[in-house]
Design a protein around this motif. Structure first.
Motif, PDB file in Angstrom:
ATOM      1  N   ASP A 117       0.836  -1.207   0.000  1.00  0.00           N
ATOM      2  CA  ASP A 117       0.000   0.000   0.000  1.00  0.00           C
ATOM      3  C   ASP A 117       0.872   1.259   0.000  1.00  0.00           C
ATOM      4  O   ASP A 117       0.637   2.195  -0.766  1.00  0.00           O
ATOM      5  N   VAL A 118       1.874   1.274   0.886  1.00  0.00           N
ATOM      6  CA  VAL A 118       2.764   2.439   0.964  1.00  0.00           C
ATOM      7  C   VAL A 118       3.545   2.596  -0.339  1.00  0.00           C
ATOM      8  O   VAL A 118       3.691   3.702  -0.859  1.00  0.00           O
ATOM      9  N   ALA A 119       4.028   1.481  -0.885  1.00  0.00           N
ATOM     10  CA  ALA A 119       4.787   1.532  -2.138  1.00  0.00           C
ATOM     11  C   ALA A 119       3.946   2.098  -3.279  1.00  0.00           C
ATOM     12  O   ALA A 119       4.453   2.832  -4.129  1.00  0.00           O
ATOM     13  N   GLN A 132      10.841   1.703   4.000  1.00  0.00           N
ATOM     14  CA  GLN A 132      10.811   1.345   5.420  1.00  0.00           C
ATOM     15  C   GLN A 132      10.429   2.549   6.287  1.00  0.00           C
ATOM     16  O   GLN A 132       9.600   2.451   7.194  1.00  0.00           O
ATOM     17  N   GLN A 133      11.014   3.711   5.984  1.00  0.00           N
ATOM     18  CA  GLN A 133      10.694   4.905   6.759  1.00  0.00           C
ATOM     19  C   GLN A 133       9.235   5.309   6.586  1.00  0.00           C
ATOM     20  O   GLN A 133       8.563   5.658   7.555  1.00  0.00           O
ATOM     21  N   ALA A 134       8.749   5.282   5.361  1.00  0.00           N
ATOM     22  CA  ALA A 134       7.373   5.700   5.103  1.00  0.00           C
ATOM     23  C   ALA A 134       6.355   4.747   5.723  1.00  0.00           C
ATOM     24  O   ALA A 134       5.268   5.161   6.119  1.00  0.00           O
ATOM     25  N   SER A 135       6.720   3.479   5.814  1.00  0.00           N
ATOM     26  CA  SER A 135       5.790   2.490   6.374  1.00  0.00           C
ATOM     27  C   SER A 135       5.733   2.537   7.897  1.00  0.00           C
ATOM     28  O   SER A 135       4.764   2.074   8.501  1.00  0.00           O
ATOM     29  N   GLY A 136       6.800   3.059   8.536  1.00  0.00           N
ATOM     30  CA  GLY A 136       6.849   3.083   9.987  1.00  0.00           C
ATOM     31  C   GLY A 136       7.252   1.761  10.601  1.00  0.00           C
ATOM     32  O   GLY A 136       7.255   1.624  11.833  1.00  0.00           O
ATOM     33  N   LEU A 137       7.606   0.781   9.784  1.00  0.00           N
ATOM     34  CA  LEU A 137       8.031  -0.527  10.282  1.00  0.00           C
ATOM     35  C   LEU A 137       9.500  -0.483  10.674  1.00  0.00           C
ATOM     36  O   LEU A 137      10.269   0.334  10.150  1.00  0.00           O
ATOM     37  N   ASP A 138       9.899  -1.386  11.577  1.00  0.00           N
ATOM     38  CA  ASP A 138      11.321  -1.486  11.865  1.00  0.00           C
ATOM     39  C   ASP A 138      12.013  -2.163  10.679  1.00  0.00           C
ATOM     40  O   ASP A 138      11.377  -2.758   9.819  1.00  0.00           O
ATOM     41  N   GLU A 139      13.337  -2.059  10.661  1.00  0.00           N
ATOM     42  CA  GLU A 139      14.088  -2.528   9.497  1.00  0.00           C
ATOM     43  C   GLU A 139      13.903  -4.022   9.252  1.00  0.00           C
ATOM     44  O   GLU A 139      13.758  -4.458   8.110  1.00  0.00           O
TER      45      GLU A 139
END
Length: 212
Positions: A117-119, A132-139
């Protein structure tokens, strides 16, 4: 069976391996149609249309389908039912094709779907750090999700960058987002752009303006 989805179904791989050991399995990979075969299929299916329209339709269908015969068939059928297309614009994605794509997308994990979705909001040609930054998930979580999406051939790697395997996948995913989530993701992508490219933001100003 889709090659990229065999491992996602626990029973399929052991069954295939057993059949192969017993000499009972014949694998026949189905490649996409070539450009010429795609145009020929369009010409056969759209025999009702004027020759000039068929030629233009064939070129547009090839661009949309990249040789996927199901997409070719559904696109020509949609055109014949509702000629909502002119040579001045792109072919709209048929609703049947959209449902096929959404069904395929929806078979993955929740993390993978969130990344997809973010992509779709980021657009084309992005790197892992940005996603990764835009999704808010950890690496770690983002890496596992990206590996799943690449394995399922929804995303493809291009050196240090990645992209959707087909722009129609991105279009279907983006269209399925509700207005509230779409605004939320655009805001997150804008912040991620500022953070990720803060030392060299000028090449990304147009994208930053778009997301804001």
């Amino acid at each position: 069976a889709r090659e990229e989805e065999v491992d996602a179904h626990p029973l399929l791989r052991p069954v295939f391996d057993e059949l192969a050991r017993e000499g009972c399995l014949v694998e026949l990979p189905l490649a996409p149609l070539s450009h010429d075969d795609t145009v020929e299929l369009v010409r056969t299916l759209a025999a009702f249309a004027e020759p000039g329209v068929v030629a233009e339709l064939g070129a547009r269908v090839w661009q949309m389908s990249e040789g996927n015969p199901r997409v070719v068939t559904e696109t020509v059928r949609s055109f014949s039912e509702n000629e909502a297309w002119t040579s001045a614009g792109d072919l709209p994605m048929p609703e049947r094709v959209r449902r096929i794509v959404e069904e395929r997308v929806g078979q993955g994990s929740a993390v993978a779907r969130e990344l997809l979705d973010v992509a779709s909001v980021i657009g084309k040609d992005f790197d892992f750090g940005m996603l990764q930054q835009a999704s808010g998930l950890d690496e770690r979580g983002a890496a596992i999700g990206v590996e799943e999406l690449v394995r399922r051939r929804l995303l493809q790697l291009r050196g240090e960058h990645m992209d959707f395997t087909h722009d129609r996948v991105r279009e279907a995913v983006y269209t399925a987002l509700g207005p509230a989530r779409r605004r939320l993701f655009h805001a997150a992508v804008a912040v991620a752009l500022e953070q990720h490219y803060g030392d060299d933001l000028e090449p990304h100003l147009a994208g930053l303006a778009l997301h804001h």
